[in-house]
Structures are given as C-alpha cells and as structure tokens.
Design a protein around this motif. Structure first.
Motif, PDB file in Angstrom:
ATOM      1  N   TYR A 123      -1.178  -9.471  -9.329  1.00 25.81           N
ATOM      2  CA  TYR A 123      -0.759  -8.637  -8.198  1.00 25.81           C
ATOM      3  C   TYR A 123      -1.552  -8.963  -6.933  1.00 25.81           C
ATOM      4  O   TYR A 123      -1.000  -8.990  -5.825  1.00 25.81           O
ATOM      5  CB  TYR A 123      -0.929  -7.161  -8.551  1.00 25.81           C
ATOM      6  N   PHE A 124      -2.839  -9.220  -7.079  1.00 28.98           N
ATOM      7  CA  PHE A 124      -3.647  -9.532  -5.905  1.00 28.98           C
ATOM      8  C   PHE A 124      -3.151 -10.785  -5.194  1.00 28.98           C
ATOM      9  O   PHE A 124      -3.357 -10.942  -3.988  1.00 28.98           O
ATOM     10  CB  PHE A 124      -5.114  -9.698  -6.304  1.00 28.98           C
ATOM     11  N   VAL A 125      -2.459 -11.662  -5.941  1.00 33.52           N
ATOM     12  CA  VAL A 125      -1.894 -12.874  -5.337  1.00 33.52           C
ATOM     13  C   VAL A 125      -0.536 -12.578  -4.722  1.00 33.52           C
ATOM     14  O   VAL A 125      -0.327 -12.795  -3.522  1.00 33.52           O
ATOM     15  CB  VAL A 125      -1.778 -14.005  -6.385  1.00 33.52           C
ATOM     16  N   TRP A 126       0.414 -12.070  -5.529  1.00 34.47           N
ATOM     17  CA  TRP A 126       1.753 -11.873  -4.985  1.00 34.47           C
ATOM     18  C   TRP A 126       1.814 -10.719  -3.983  1.00 34.47           C
ATOM     19  O   TRP A 126       2.663 -10.707  -3.071  1.00 34.47           O
ATOM     20  CB  TRP A 126       2.818 -11.707  -6.065  1.00 34.47           C
ATOM     21  N   GLY A 127       0.887  -9.782  -4.090  1.00 32.41           N
ATOM     22  CA  GLY A 127       0.826  -8.687  -3.126  1.00 32.41           C
ATOM     23  C   GLY A 127       0.005  -9.021  -1.895  1.00 32.41           C
ATOM     24  O   GLY A 127      -0.115  -8.192  -1.000  1.00 32.41           O
ATOM     25  N   GLU A 128      -0.564 -10.232  -1.862  1.00 29.41           N
ATOM     26  CA  GLU A 128      -1.364 -10.701  -0.721  1.00 29.41           C
ATOM     27  C   GLU A 128      -2.449  -9.690  -0.367  1.00 29.41           C
ATOM     28  O   GLU A 128      -2.583  -9.248   0.775  1.00 29.41           O
ATOM     29  CB  GLU A 128      -0.471 -10.982   0.489  1.00 29.41           C
ATOM     30  N   VAL A 129      -3.253  -9.343  -1.381  1.00 29.57           N
ATOM     31  CA  VAL A 129      -4.299  -8.338  -1.228  1.00 29.57           C
ATOM     32  C   VAL A 129      -5.528  -8.971  -0.577  1.00 29.57           C
ATOM     33  O   VAL A 129      -6.084  -9.946  -1.080  1.00 29.57           O
ATOM     34  CB  VAL A 129      -4.663  -7.736  -2.602  1.00 29.57           C
ATOM     35  N   ALA A 130      -5.951  -8.396   0.559  1.00 33.16           N
ATOM     36  CA  ALA A 130      -7.054  -8.963   1.337  1.00 33.16           C
ATOM     37  C   ALA A 130      -8.403  -8.734   0.674  1.00 33.16           C
ATOM     38  O   ALA A 130      -9.301  -9.569   0.777  1.00 33.16           O
ATOM     39  CB  ALA A 130      -7.050  -8.371   2.743  1.00 33.16           C
ATOM     40  N   TYR A 131      -8.587  -7.581   0.028  1.00 33.68           N
ATOM     41  CA  TYR A 131      -9.801  -7.360  -0.760  1.00 33.68           C
ATOM     42  C   TYR A 131      -9.471  -6.413  -1.900  1.00 33.68           C
ATOM     43  O   TYR A 131      -8.538  -5.616  -1.816  1.00 33.68           O
ATOM     44  CB  TYR A 131     -10.953  -6.823   0.093  1.00 33.68           C
ATOM     45  N   GLN A 132     -10.233  -6.517  -2.980  1.00 31.63           N
ATOM     46  CA  GLN A 132     -10.067  -5.638  -4.128  1.00 31.63           C
ATOM     47  C   GLN A 132     -11.427  -5.292  -4.698  1.00 31.63           C
ATOM     48  O   GLN A 132     -12.367  -6.063  -4.584  1.00 31.63           O
ATOM     49  CB  GLN A 132      -9.167  -6.288  -5.188  1.00 31.63           C
ATOM     50  N   ALA A 133     -11.527  -4.100  -5.289  1.00 34.27           N
ATOM     51  CA  ALA A 133     -12.799  -3.657  -5.859  1.00 34.27           C
ATOM     52  C   ALA A 133     -12.549  -2.885  -7.152  1.00 34.27           C
ATOM     53  O   ALA A 133     -11.850  -1.870  -7.147  1.00 34.27           O
ATOM     54  CB  ALA A 133     -13.553  -2.769  -4.866  1.00 34.27           C
ATOM     55  N   TYR A 134     -13.093  -3.407  -8.262  1.00 35.59           N
ATOM     56  CA  TYR A 134     -13.019  -2.673  -9.525  1.00 35.59           C
ATOM     57  C   TYR A 134     -13.911  -1.448  -9.406  1.00 35.59           C
ATOM     58  O   TYR A 134     -15.086  -1.548  -9.050  1.00 35.59           O
ATOM     59  CB  TYR A 134     -13.482  -3.552 -10.687  1.00 35.59           C
ATOM     60  N   PHE A 135     -13.371  -0.262  -9.715  1.00 35.26           N
ATOM     61  CA  PHE A 135     -14.113   0.989  -9.563  1.00 35.26           C
ATOM     62  C   PHE A 135     -14.935   1.218 -10.823  1.00 35.26           C
ATOM     63  O   PHE A 135     -14.480   1.845 -11.773  1.00 35.26           O
ATOM     64  CB  PHE A 135     -13.141   2.145  -9.313  1.00 35.26           C
ATOM     65  N   ASP A 136     -16.153   0.717 -10.809  1.00 37.09           N
ATOM     66  CA  ASP A 136     -16.977   0.745 -12.019  1.00 37.09           C
ATOM     67  C   ASP A 136     -17.881   1.972 -12.056  1.00 37.09           C
ATOM     68  O   ASP A 136     -19.080   1.891 -12.268  1.00 37.09           O
ATOM     69  CB  ASP A 136     -17.815  -0.525 -12.101  1.00 37.09           C
ATOM     70  N   HIS A 137     -17.261   3.124 -11.826  1.00 36.08           N
ATOM     71  CA  HIS A 137     -17.955   4.405 -11.914  1.00 36.08           C
ATOM     72  C   HIS A 137     -17.175   5.284 -12.877  1.00 36.08           C
ATOM     73  O   HIS A 137     -15.952   5.387 -12.767  1.00 36.08           O
ATOM     74  CB  HIS A 137     -18.027   5.063 -10.538  1.00 36.08           C
ATOM     75  N   ASP A 138     -17.871   5.885 -13.814  1.00 31.30           N
ATOM     76  CA  ASP A 138     -17.170   6.660 -14.833  1.00 31.30           C
ATOM     77  C   ASP A 138     -16.783   8.034 -14.298  1.00 31.30           C
ATOM     78  O   ASP A 138     -17.485   9.020 -14.479  1.00 31.30           O
ATOM     79  CB  ASP A 138     -18.034   6.796 -16.085  1.00 31.30           C
ATOM     80  N   TRP A 139     -15.630   8.114 -13.636  1.00 34.47           N
ATOM     81  CA  TRP A 139     -15.096   9.393 -13.155  1.00 34.47           C
ATOM     82  C   TRP A 139     -14.301  10.092 -14.260  1.00 34.47           C
ATOM     83  O   TRP A 139     -13.725  11.150 -14.048  1.00 34.47           O
ATOM     84  CB  TRP A 139     -14.206   9.173 -11.933  1.00 34.47           C
ATOM     85  N   GLY A 140     -14.306   9.493 -15.443  1.00 35.99           N
ATOM     86  CA  GLY A 140     -13.591  10.042 -16.584  1.00 35.99           C
ATOM     87  C   GLY A 140     -12.860   8.983 -17.373  1.00 35.99           C
ATOM     88  O   GLY A 140     -12.461   9.209 -18.515  1.00 35.99           O
ATOM     89  N   GLY A 141     -12.727   7.802 -16.782  1.00 38.31           N
ATOM     90  CA  GLY A 141     -11.974   6.734 -17.420  1.00 38.31           C
ATOM     91  C   GLY A 141     -12.820   5.669 -18.080  1.00 38.31           C
ATOM     92  O   GLY A 141     -12.302   4.811 -18.789  1.00 38.31           O
TER      93      GLY A 141
END
Length: 263
Positions: A220-238
């Motif tokens: 998706y980051f390629v076909w959606g032409e995503v300028a930046y992405q960040a994995y949310f590595d904080h346990d908010w419950g997930g």
C-alpha cells in the motif's frame, strides 16, 4: 484549556531536537489536540478565539525548541468518536472551522514554517452526523498532507481471515481505497502516521501475528504513494511489534532491521 510549554520542551521537544541534530535532514511530526478534556465539542468557542492563548503557546514552544518546520498533526482521527473532545462525528463542520482557525494561529507565529496534516482513522461510525471525508475537510488552503491510520482488525468479526480483513480495510466506507481517492482528488500528499498489528481476543477483533498484513501495508505504501509511514509501536491495547514474531520478520524484510520499532 492549556498547553504547558515547559513540559512540552523538557519531555518532548528538547529530546527530539537532540535526536534530530544527530540525524541531519530528519523530520519531526507532532500531534496537537485541538481541544482538551472539559471542552468537548467547543468548536465555536475556539473559533471565537477563547483558546488562542493556548494555541499560541504550543506554536511558540515548537518554534523556540527548533521545530518551527514541524509537520503538525492537528486534531487526528476526527472520524473516531472515541478519540477525544475534538471528535467530529457529531459536528464535522465545527471541527473543520476550528482546524482552519488553529492553522491560522500557528502560521501567524514568528519563525513558523509548519506543514499541516489531517489524519483520519479507518471507517465510518454509524448513527452520527458525519458521512464522509469532505464533511470535516477544512479546505485545500489549510491542509498540506492527508493521512490514514490503519490497524489489522475488523470490528465484530474475530473469525475473519487475513484476506477478509484486508479486503474490509480497503473497501469499507472511508477505507483505504476511498482515502487514496480523496487524497488524489484534493492533490495532497498521502501519509500514514499510525499502522500496526493488533492482538486477538478483544472487541477490536485483531488479527494477531498476521504477517500478511505487514506485506499488504508495504504494498500500500507504494501504490498509495505514501510520503511517510510510522509503525505505532506503543501498546494502546493491541500489542507491540515484539509480540508478533512472524509480523516482525516481514517488517524487517520489507523495511530493514535498522528501522524496527523498539529495537
């Protein structure tokens, strides 16, 4: 309503300035809630200038700590009624009006060169006034980047397969496909400030250690032409990425070991 510049600098802006100084060319994304507890839905009061002193303090704190070029992620996830007092599902027009006002206040700050991001969450929650992205969109003059947060879950369907969850993530109302179409129609940059796996066994109906989701997001980051992405590595419950060995392995394969969250 208040933003404490001393706390912001000591615990957030100062350490991040040091981190950026050690990494020339790095960028800084900073979330600003448009309203705080006790002021739920007070959009008209904000537009009237009642909270301007707080907005000015926040903008000055960013500039004075060397983050005058920050990407300001203002009032994130407005289509999530549980996100906080700035949620837009009950008053999308009010949200849009306050977003415009806060942008104007921030832009008026001496030394400011901010970029502004409007970041949504997946999906349309039923029974509310909100009907789509356009309802709370502040206008092209006030938004630079448009974001979509995406987690590997399908509400109310814990038995969904990885393929089924991904299809739902993409095709639902206000899903990924609709988001990309809206971004392109507005001529904005697409970003993803939050994404991640989600553990099984709660109301969110997460997919657990679903390596396929990490693969699909990388695509998706390629076909959606995503300028930046960040994995949310904080346990908010997930859960954090460390809890998902298969997903983590694909993350390393796709993005490299140097950028693994938490390690």
């Amino acid at each position: 309503m208040d933003f404490d510049p001393v706390t912001m600098h000591r615990h957030q802006l100062g350490p991040w300035r040091k981190w950026r100084d050690e990494r020339p060319g790095s960028a800084f994304v900073y979330g600003i809630p448009m309203l705080v507890d006790g002021f739920a839905g007070a959009f008209a009061r904000g537009v009237a200038g009642e909270f301007d002193e707080a907005y000015v303090r926040a903008a000055r704190a960013l500039v004075e700590s060397g983050h005058g070029d920050a990407l300001v992620r203002l009032g994130w996830e407005p289509n999530n009624r549980a996100i906080g007092p700035w949620q837009a599902t009950d008053d999308p027009a009010g949200y849009a009006a306050l977003f415009r006002h806060v942008v104007e206040v921030f832009r008026a700050t001496s030394g400011a060169d901010f970029t502004f991001e409007l970041s949504s969450s997946l999906g349309l929650q039923p029974g509310r006034r909100l009907r789509g992205f356009a309802d709370y969109y502040p206008g092209d003059a006030y938004v630079d980047w448009l974001g979509m947060n995406a987690y590997d879950l399908k509400w109310g369907d814990p038995r969904a397969s990885p393929a089924g969850r991904w299809s739902w993530i993409r095709s639902q109302v206000m899903g990924l496909d609709a988001h990309v179409a809206f971004v392109r129609a507005r001529g904005k940059r697409n970003v993803c400030a939050e994404w991640g796996l989600h553990r099984r066994g709660d109301a969110f109906a997460g997919g657990g250690d679903d390596a396929a989701f990490v693969d699909r997001m990388a695509e998706y980051f390629v076909w959606g032409e995503v300028a930046y992405q960040a994995y949310f590595d904080h346990d908010w419950g997930g859960g954090t990425l460390a809890e998902f060995p298969a997903g983590r392995a694909v993350y390393v394969k796709r993005f490299g070991s140097r950028v693994v969250p938490g390690g």
